[in-house]
Design an enzyme around this catalytic site. Structure first.
Site, mmCIF file in Angstrom:
data_model
loop_
_atom_site.group_PDB
_atom_site.id
_atom_site.type_symbol
_atom_site.label_atom_id
_atom_site.label_comp_id
_atom_site.label_asym_id
_atom_site.label_seq_id
_atom_site.Cartn_x
_atom_site.Cartn_y
_atom_site.Cartn_z
ATOM 1 C CB THR A 202 112.118 -15.939 179.261
ATOM 2 O OG1 THR A 202 111.578 -17.199 179.661
ATOM 3 C CG2 THR A 202 112.809 -15.283 180.444
ATOM 4 C CG ASN A 203 106.987 -17.143 180.784
ATOM 5 O OD1 ASN A 203 107.088 -18.018 181.619
ATOM 6 N ND2 ASN A 203 106.774 -17.408 179.494
ATOM 7 N N PRO A 204 108.330 -16.017 184.023
ATOM 8 C CG PRO A 204 107.514 -14.698 185.744
ATOM 9 C CD PRO A 204 107.258 -15.051 184.328
ATOM 10 C CB SER A 205 106.616 -20.676 183.444
ATOM 11 O OG SER A 205 106.503 -22.073 183.505
ATOM 12 C CB ALA A 270 104.529 -20.177 180.539
#
Ligand code: C5P
Length: 398
Positions: A202-205, A270
């Site tokens: 995943t990503n930090p959005s 994102a």
């Protein structure tokens, strides 16, 4: 916006300190009026420090630099009365102008929001209820009171609405209704791409940007569907329809199923570019896992939307870049076939999930820097652009 906060004398007056602080932090210019009783609960100096302006407590004895009641009535765009005691409500309902706050109230013609706070029996009393109805008929927007434990230890209706709720209501009543009739679909947050039930890519959005656009669009009259990934923490406005998804494939499915019924698509999510090609049904011991995992690309949701609906519907994307944001956003806008792209810088001064950022609106007409420096400002300016675009074209077609 110029906001006047009127505080009357109840124990909930301490909550108004936070209200004023939050209003200032949200970029509003705030001035405070205290009734003489309120000044016994919280010192004028506290509000002076929080608002950065002299505080009016009396008509005759005004501090230096304070505005007269007439000047204050004309100065403000909105008046928030919090807390409003039973006594103040009675005075305002009968038009009795015997102190600074009631004088300003009578002279003011903008939006008035009132957060009553009192003992449950006083709130329930037919006289107070009648006064609340009169004020309501006069156009005052009531927020609360909430149910719960009061300072006296009694339980019931009478707690002053929380500052966040008051701010929310201020946003609701002061928003223009320029997006009425428009149907918008907005994506927000990151997606989760699982390797197995406990490991994921995943990503930090945090989805804050998308939620702010959704909430502001709903306030401005649009019918909004928010497709949100699992990382979204900011609460959506009650009028926003929410569809929760986990993976990019689920997000794509939700978006495609709703696209036929909307006029505008805003892809603020994102989306993870890749997903593990193989997903295990059970958690495998780490020793048994290979350190090389084959990935496969996720669909580019916004590009597919643009391919299908470009030219018929307005399509807006976001480009979060670590450098050269504007140039990359312009290239991506063209490559994906979008009407507009909001470029913003990540990884530098501002991180994910923060209220502040630096952004530009990139369209076929050029580049406009978003002003104000907060995501809320960016949400509002993007919606201004959409509004102009829709009105200017007499529709949303190119
Ligand atoms: O190419 P990039 O990922 O930087 O583009 C960002 C824009 O594309 C965002 O609007 C994002 O929501 C959208 N996007 C998408 N599907 C993907 C990747 C990005 O819709 N798989």
């Amino acid at each position: 916006m110029r906001v006047l906060v009127g505080v009357s004398g109840g124990i909930a007056a301490y909550k108004s300190c936070e209200l004023v602080s939050r209003l200032v932090q949200s970029g509003h210019e705030v001035r405070v009026i205290l009734t003489p009783k309120a000044a016994e609960f919280v010192a004028p100096m506290t509000f002076r420090a929080l608002s950065g302006h002299p505080v009016s407590t009396s008509v005759v004895d005004e501090p230096e630099g304070a505005l007269s009641h007439i000047a204050l009535s004309h100065w403000a765009d909105a008046l928030i009365i919090a807390p409003a005691t039973a006594s103040l409500m009675a005075r305002l309902a009968t038009g009795l102008a015997d102190d600074m706050l009631s004088l300003v109230y009578l002279g003011f013609r903008g939006h008035v929001i009132m957060a009553p706070a009192m003992e449950p029996d006083m709130w329930r009393h037919p006289r107070t209820q009648a006064n609340a109805r009169i004020l309501n008929d006069d156009g005052v927007v009531m927020v609360g009171p909430g149910e719960g434990r009061l300072a006296s230890g009694r339980i019931g209706p009478g707690r002053m609405a929380e500052p966040a709720e008051v701010l929310e209501r201020l946003g609701d009543v002061t928003a223009p209704h320029d997006l009425s009739g428009l149907r918008m679909l907005i994506t927000a947050g990151s997606t989760w791409e699982p390797f197995d039930p406990v490991r994921l890519l995943t990503n930090p959005s945090t989805g804050l940007m998308g939620v702010l656009i959704a909430n502001q669009a709903a306030r401005r009259g649009a019918r909004v569907v928010l497709v949100k990934g699992p990382s979204v923490i900011a609460p959506a406005h009650a009028a926003v329809e929410q569809l929760g998804v986990t993976t990019a494939l689920q997000m794509a499915e939700a978006v495609h199923s709703r696209m036929p019924d909307v006029d505008i698509f805003v892809g603020a999510a994102a989306v993870s570019d890749f997903r593990p090609a193989e997903q295990l049904a059970r958690k495998a011991p780490k020793e048994s896992l290979s350190l090389t995992w084959r990935m496969e690309p996720n669909p580019d949701i916004i590009r597919d939307v643009a391919q299908r609906y470009g030219g018929q519907k307005l399509i807006i994307g976001f480009a979060a870049q670590t450098e050269d944001a504007v140039r990359q956003a312009q290239e991506k806008r063209q490559a994906k076939g979008l009407d507009a792209m909001v470029a913003n810088v990540v990884g530098g001064r501002h991180g994910f999930g923060e209220a502040k950022h630096e952004a530009w609106l990139v369209t076929a007409d050029g580049v406009d820097a978003m002003t104000g420096g907060t995501k809320q400002d960016t949400a509002e300016q993007l919606l201004d652009w959409i509004s102009r675009r829709v009105q200017g074209d007499g529709g949303w077609n190119r």
